[in-house]
Design an enzyme around this catalytic site. Structure first.
Site, PDB file in Angstrom:
ATOM      1  N   ASP A  30       0.741  -1.242  -0.002  1.00  0.00           N
ATOM      2  CA  ASP A  30       0.086   0.137  -0.087  1.00  0.00           C
ATOM      3  C   ASP A  30       0.945   1.273   0.010  1.00  0.00           C
ATOM      4  OD1 ASP A  30      -3.157   0.778   0.974  1.00  0.00           O
ATOM      5  OD2 ASP A  30      -1.715   2.310   1.281  1.00  0.00           O
ATOM      6  N   ASN A  87     -12.644  -2.498   2.554  1.00  0.00           N
ATOM      7  CA  ASN A  87     -13.754  -1.599   2.819  1.00  0.00           C
ATOM      8  C   ASN A  87     -14.563  -1.393   1.523  1.00  0.00           C
ATOM      9  OD1 ASN A  87     -12.382  -0.434   5.253  1.00  0.00           O
ATOM     10  ND2 ASN A  87     -10.823   0.231   4.025  1.00  0.00           N
ATOM     11  N   GLY A  93     -15.219   3.890   3.964  1.00  0.00           N
ATOM     12  CA  GLY A  93     -13.948   4.790   3.306  1.00  0.00           C
ATOM     13  C   GLY A  93     -13.167   4.091   2.341  1.00  0.00           C
ATOM     14  N   GLN A  94     -13.939   3.575   1.359  1.00  0.00           N
ATOM     15  CA  GLN A  94     -13.277   2.919   0.439  1.00  0.00           C
ATOM     16  C   GLN A  94     -13.005   4.171  -0.426  1.00  0.00           C
ATOM     17  OE1 GLN A  94     -15.832   0.042  -1.926  1.00  0.00           O
ATOM     18  NE2 GLN A  94     -14.194  -0.428  -3.294  1.00  0.00           N
ATOM     19  N   SER A  95     -11.802   4.104  -1.164  1.00  0.00           N
ATOM     20  CA  SER A  95     -11.254   5.210  -1.820  1.00  0.00           C
ATOM     21  C   SER A  95     -10.767   4.743  -3.333  1.00  0.00           C
ATOM     22  CB  SER A  95      -9.964   5.886  -1.355  1.00  0.00           C
ATOM     23  OG  SER A  95      -8.929   5.072  -0.980  1.00  0.00           O
ATOM     24  N   HIS A 100     -10.266  -4.780  -2.955  1.00  0.00           N
ATOM     25  CA  HIS A 100      -9.035  -5.080  -2.505  1.00  0.00           C
ATOM     26  C   HIS A 100      -9.032  -5.393  -1.122  1.00  0.00           C
ATOM     27  CE1 HIS A 100      -9.665  -0.963  -2.362  1.00  0.00           C
ATOM     28  NE2 HIS A 100      -8.824  -1.053  -1.113  1.00  0.00           N
ATOM     29  N   LEU A 101      -8.414  -6.487  -0.734  1.00  0.00           N
ATOM     30  CA  LEU A 101      -8.049  -6.979   0.658  1.00  0.00           C
ATOM     31  C   LEU A 101      -7.000  -6.261   1.335  1.00  0.00           C
ATOM     32  CD1 LEU A 101      -9.132  -9.279   2.429  1.00  0.00           C
ATOM     33  CD2 LEU A 101      -7.227 -10.561   1.508  1.00  0.00           C
TER      34      LEU A 101
END
Ligand code: DGP
Length: 114
Positions: A30, A87, A93-95, A100-101
């Site tokens: 990340d 998310n 808060g998924q951006s 994705h994990l």
């Protein structure tokens, strides 16, 4: 999906440190780590979020978890523990809208789900 950053990373068109890749999933660090180990495990096929997951994706999602487990072991997280987080949607808060994990660990984490 040319406008999806994770599709571009998977295609090798955008930079990332790839830790694992096979025909189904790709894993990379990340860019904004919140823990000493913070890895994203991503299906190669563009799925926006868990909201778009279908029954036929069950094997793929299981594979995401198995790959995350191997990466947890490879990063020495097995004994102390880690979190796997997906998310989904704005309240979570998924951006990046490519499922994705998050594999996060390497420090103790407070329990935040209340
Ligand atoms: P989420 O909030 O669950 O949608 O998390 C998206 C994560 O993706 C966030 O922790 C930062 C990470 N991220 C965003 N853009 C990039 C990028 O270009 N490269 C990498 N490696 N990670 C990214």
């Amino acid at each position: 999906m040319n406008d999806c950053i994770f599709c571009r990373i998977i295609a090798g068109e955008a930079p990332a440190t790839i830790l694992y890749a096979d025909e189904q999933v790709t894993a990379f660090y990340d860019i904004h780590p919140i823990t000493p180990v913070h890895i994203l495990v991503v299906p190669n096929r563009h799925i926006e979020s868990v909201n778009e997951v279908e029954e036929e994706d069950a094997k793929l999602l299981g594979h995401l978890v198995v790959v995350a487990r191997h990466l947890a072991i490879a990063n020495g997280l097995e004994r102390r523990g880690y979190r796997l987080v997906i998310n989904t949607g704005p309240d979570a808060g998924q951006s990046v809208f490519h499922l994705h994990l998050h594999l996060i660990g390497g420090r103790s984490m407070p329990f935040r789900f209340q």
